[in-house]
Design an enzyme around this catalytic site. Structure first.
Site, short mmCIF file in Angstrom:
data_model
loop_
_atom_site.label_atom_id
_atom_site.label_comp_id
_atom_site.label_asym_id
_atom_site.label_seq_id
_atom_site.Cartn_x
_atom_site.Cartn_y
_atom_site.Cartn_z
N ASP A 68 0.81 -1.22 0.00
CA ASP A 68 0.00 0.00 0.00
C ASP A 68 0.84 1.27 0.00
O ASP A 68 2.07 1.21 0.21
CB ASP A 68 -0.97 -0.01 1.19
CG ASP A 68 -0.31 -0.42 2.51
OD1 ASP A 68 0.93 -0.40 2.58
OD2 ASP A 68 -1.03 -0.76 3.45
N ASN A 136 -7.51 -2.16 14.16
CA ASN A 136 -8.91 -2.47 13.84
C ASN A 136 -9.02 -3.74 12.98
O ASN A 136 -10.06 -4.00 12.39
CB ASN A 136 -9.56 -1.27 13.11
CG ASN A 136 -8.88 -0.95 11.79
OD1 ASN A 136 -7.91 -1.61 11.42
ND2 ASN A 136 -9.38 0.05 11.09
N HIS A 138 -7.20 -4.38 10.26
CA HIS A 138 -6.94 -4.24 8.83
C HIS A 138 -5.65 -4.97 8.42
O HIS A 138 -4.74 -5.18 9.22
CB HIS A 138 -6.94 -2.76 8.38
CG HIS A 138 -5.75 -1.93 8.72
ND1 HIS A 138 -5.84 -0.59 9.01
CD2 HIS A 138 -4.43 -2.22 8.79
CE1 HIS A 138 -4.65 -0.10 9.24
NE2 HIS A 138 -3.76 -1.07 9.11
N GLU A 143 -9.72 -1.80 5.23
CA GLU A 143 -10.40 -1.46 6.47
C GLU A 143 -11.62 -2.37 6.69
O GLU A 143 -12.10 -3.00 5.74
CB GLU A 143 -10.85 0.01 6.40
CG GLU A 143 -9.71 1.00 6.23
CD GLU A 143 -8.92 1.25 7.51
OE1 GLU A 143 -8.73 0.31 8.31
OE2 GLU A 143 -8.48 2.39 7.71
#
Ligand code: GLP
Length: 256
Positions: A68, A136, A138, A143
């Site tokens: 990413d 979270n 990810h 996400e």
């Protein structure tokens, strides 16, 4: 899924670097890399291993693919993932620029960049994909809510992720968008190594290991893959077990 619990984050980094190196010795040539603070120690250990190689060891057969990049940041920007990779891995190993692939956060047409990146990353399967874990749940920048069928795409980062990555921006605002390989892109890899350390990831790791497989926890998609190793430190695993209200010590390999 194989779970490896090591006493310290340093021993986690060492084992991941060794396992990565063993995969290369066994023929892995297409390597998927991740960024984040957890990876700094992994890459330092890997560079140390590489320094012990004979001088004529040839990296020219290796191609690397990063997960990413922030939209709006290029390789010259010290907060970009591309810059991170140059500092921690590409320059120390003297990898050829033409063989290191990172999504281009400065591309004028981001949709097109995603399509092109997906094509090169899946031209043939990535042999080993390294992954970190977001608090979270990810993976990459996928996400919660991202479909498991997703390919490389533009993502609007969640508040939790912006908060997690804020320390890398010294008080300035992190970009709100990023380009990321999708969950399907990640699952295309032959082997996946996920690394997570520190108690802050307990909720995410618990969801990965024991929660339902579903888009609420993107990392739970890894339970659908046949060759995944998860490397964690004792502090994190203790946090998970406490959440599970169980003091049972897991074996070094569990099947979930
Ligand atoms: C960023 C990256 C993720 C990485 C995560 C973990 O959000 N996009 O790929 O897994 O950081 O970061 P850290 O290792 O700093 O906790």
């Amino acid at each position: 899924m194989q779970l490896r619990v090591l006493e310290t984050s340093e021993s986690v980094a060492r084992l991941v670097a060794l396992d990565l190196w063993e995969s290369i010795e066994a023929g892995a040539r297409r390597l998927g890399f991740a960024t984040g603070r957890t990876m700094i120690d992994v890459y330092r250990e890997f560079v140390e291993l590489a320094e012990a190689l004979p001088k004529n060891w040839n990296w020219s057969g290796i191609q690397t693919y990063n997960l990413d990049e922030y939209v709006g940041l290029g390789p010259q920007n010290s907060r970009s993932f591309h810059y991170f990779m140059q500092q921690h891995l590409f320059l120390p190993l003297a990898l050829d620029n033409a063989h290191t692939h990172v999504p281009n956060g400065l591309a004028p047409d981001l949709e097109r960049e995603c399509q092109e990146y997906e094509e090169i990353a899946t031209e043939s399967p990535i042999d080993v994909q390294l992954l970190g874990l977001g608090i979270n749940g990810h993976i990459g920048f996928n996400e919660p809510g991202t479909p498991f069928s997703s390919t490389t795409h533009i993502v609007k980062l969640s508040g939790a992720t912006l908060q997690q990555n804020a320390p890398d921006f010294d008080g300035s605002e992190p970009p709100g968008k990023a380009l990321t390989m999708g969950i399907q892109t990640i699952l295309n890899a032959r082997r996946i190594m996920l690394v997570a350390t520190g108690i802050a990831k307990a909720q995410a790791l618990e969801a990965l290991l024991y929660g339902p497989v579903g888009t609420e926890c993107p990392a739970s998609a890894l339970r659908l893959h046949p060759q995944v190793s998860v490397y964690v430190d004792r502090a994190l695993m203790d946090g998970v077990l406490e959440r599970q209200q169980s003091k049972e010590v897991p074996t070094h390999e569990i099947r979930v």
